[in-house]
Write a protein that holds these residues in place. Structure first.
Motif, short mmCIF file in Angstrom:
data_model
loop_
_atom_site.label_atom_id
_atom_site.label_comp_id
_atom_site.label_asym_id
_atom_site.label_seq_id
_atom_site.Cartn_x
_atom_site.Cartn_y
_atom_site.Cartn_z
N ARG A 55 0.73 -1.37 0.02
CA ARG A 55 0.00 -0.05 -0.07
C ARG A 55 0.84 1.23 0.02
NH1 ARG A 55 -4.31 1.29 4.58
NH2 ARG A 55 -3.17 2.90 5.20
N GLU A 56 2.05 1.14 0.90
CA GLU A 56 2.82 2.20 0.92
C GLU A 56 4.02 2.02 1.93
OE1 GLU A 56 1.22 5.95 2.65
OE2 GLU A 56 -0.31 4.47 3.85
N ILE A 57 4.75 2.86 1.95
CA ILE A 57 6.06 2.74 3.01
C ILE A 57 6.37 4.03 3.49
CG2 ILE A 57 8.65 2.30 3.38
CD1 ILE A 57 8.56 0.43 0.90
N VAL A 58 6.16 4.18 4.98
CA VAL A 58 6.19 5.58 5.39
C VAL A 58 7.19 5.63 6.64
CG1 VAL A 58 3.56 5.86 4.96
CG2 VAL A 58 4.31 4.62 7.16
N PRO A 59 7.67 6.66 7.06
CA PRO A 59 8.34 6.52 8.26
C PRO A 59 7.49 5.99 9.44
CG PRO A 59 8.21 8.85 7.13
CD PRO A 59 7.40 7.86 6.34
N LEU A 60 8.42 5.35 10.18
CA LEU A 60 7.76 4.60 11.30
C LEU A 60 7.03 5.71 12.38
CD1 LEU A 60 7.48 1.85 12.81
CD2 LEU A 60 9.43 2.47 14.11
N GLN A 78 -1.51 4.27 13.70
CA GLN A 78 -2.06 5.24 12.67
C GLN A 78 -1.72 5.56 11.78
OE1 GLN A 78 -4.43 8.35 14.29
NE2 GLN A 78 -5.56 8.58 12.82
N VAL A 79 -1.87 5.26 10.58
CA VAL A 79 -1.46 5.73 9.35
C VAL A 79 -2.56 6.05 8.33
CG1 VAL A 79 -0.09 5.18 6.91
CG2 VAL A 79 0.68 4.23 9.26
N ARG A 80 -2.50 7.48 8.09
CA ARG A 80 -3.35 8.15 7.18
C ARG A 80 -5.10 7.91 7.65
NH1 ARG A 80 0.13 10.05 3.61
NH2 ARG A 80 1.57 8.72 2.95
N GLY A 81 -5.20 7.73 9.06
CA GLY A 81 -6.40 7.61 9.34
C GLY A 81 -6.60 5.96 9.93
N HIS A 103 11.23 2.65 9.20
CA HIS A 103 10.13 2.99 8.26
C HIS A 103 9.12 1.55 8.46
CE1 HIS A 103 13.45 4.99 6.50
NE2 HIS A 103 12.59 5.77 5.76
N LEU A 104 7.91 1.88 7.99
CA LEU A 104 6.84 0.81 8.07
C LEU A 104 6.54 0.49 6.62
CD1 LEU A 104 5.25 -0.61 10.47
CD2 LEU A 104 3.50 1.36 10.14
N VAL A 105 6.48 -0.90 6.39
CA VAL A 105 6.18 -1.46 5.00
C VAL A 105 4.63 -1.69 5.20
CG1 VAL A 105 6.37 -3.05 3.30
CG2 VAL A 105 8.34 -2.01 4.25
N VAL A 106 3.68 -1.19 4.50
CA VAL A 106 2.44 -1.43 4.75
C VAL A 106 1.65 -2.29 3.43
CG1 VAL A 106 -0.04 -0.35 5.10
CG2 VAL A 106 1.93 0.76 6.10
N ALA A 113 -5.09 -3.53 6.65
CA ALA A 113 -3.85 -3.15 6.34
C ALA A 113 -2.96 -3.39 7.56
CB ALA A 113 -3.63 -1.66 6.32
N ILE A 114 -1.68 -4.04 7.14
CA ILE A 114 -0.56 -4.50 8.18
C ILE A 114 0.54 -3.89 7.98
CG2 ILE A 114 0.54 -6.46 9.13
CD1 ILE A 114 -2.18 -7.97 8.68
N GLY A 115 1.29 -3.53 8.88
CA GLY A 115 2.69 -2.88 8.66
C GLY A 115 3.76 -3.69 9.25
N PHE A 116 4.92 -3.77 8.61
CA PHE A 116 6.08 -4.38 9.22
C PHE A 116 7.44 -3.38 9.02
CE2 PHE A 116 3.26 -7.52 7.06
CZ PHE A 116 3.61 -8.63 7.98
N THR A 117 8.03 -3.44 10.25
CA THR A 117 8.95 -2.49 10.45
C THR A 117 10.12 -2.93 9.50
OG1 THR A 117 9.71 -3.59 12.34
CG2 THR A 117 8.36 -1.79 12.67
N VAL A 118 10.90 -2.18 9.04
CA VAL A 118 12.15 -1.84 8.25
C VAL A 118 13.19 -0.95 8.77
CG1 VAL A 118 11.02 -3.16 6.36
CG2 VAL A 118 11.45 -0.95 6.27
N ASP A 119 14.52 -1.34 8.35
CA ASP A 119 15.41 -0.20 8.88
C ASP A 119 15.50 0.97 7.89
OD1 ASP A 119 15.73 -2.08 10.99
OD2 ASP A 119 17.80 -2.53 10.41
#
Length: 170
Positions: A55-60, A78-81, A103-106, A113-119
């Motif tokens: 869906r997106e990659i955002v700062p954690l 919360q990512v974009r609501g 960062h968070l890979v969504v 949606a589910i997020g996974f942390t990445v460096d």
């Protein structure tokens, strides 16, 4: 009417610019079986997430911990609501080295949606599944991977990752 050297030079420059602008840009060609992956680091390892499943990659974002949650579940954010579960990719994939998630890979799961942390997010590139070596079972039974590139990027099998028992919360 007299034509000056300056007018000739200007006409030549304009003609050259017009030719450059009229060129059809070269498109990146990729084989029919290639997929585009976002290459990210987690600890001392690199993972490629298929872009078409992201869906997106955002700062954690700020992660709120949950009591009695499994170790790999950091909490919710919360990512974009949208509220989503945040999983520690280092723990899920059992990476070597210390992870400093930034960062968070969504990804979109059937449940949301589910997020996974990445460096770090390094790049996007095309990968041919036919060129991948082995699969996740070669490195770890718990790792959901389509395979490993020659330069040791683990290409993530997102549906298999989402189906891991430790990610299915009841």
């Amino acid at each position: 009417m007299e034509v000056t050297d300056e007018a000739v030079r200007t006409e030549r420059v304009l003609e050259e610019r017009a030719q450059v602008l009229a060129r059809v840009p070269k498109t990146t060609t990729r084989a029919a079986d290639e997929i585009e992956v976002a290459v990210c680091t987690v600890g001392s390892e690199s993972f490629g997430f298929p872009v078409h499943l992201l869906r997106e990659i955002v700062p954690l974002p700020i992660v709120t911990t949950l009591p009695f949650a499994p170790e790999c579940l950091l909490g919710i954010a919360q990512v974009r609501g949208t509220l989503l579960s945040v999983f520690d990719m280092a723990k899920v994939s059992q990476v070597k080295g210390t992870s400093n998630a930034a960062h968070l890979v969504v990804v979109e799961a059937p449940e949301g949606a589910i997020g996974f942390t990445v460096d770090q997010v390094l790049s996007c590139r095309n990968v041919s599944p036919s060129a991948l070596q082995g699969n996740g079972a070669l490195r770890s039974e718990r790792r959901a991977a389509l395979g490993i590139t020659p330069d040791l990027v683990v290409v993530v099998d997102v549906p298999a990752l989402l189906a891991l028992p430790e990610l299915v919360l009841e």
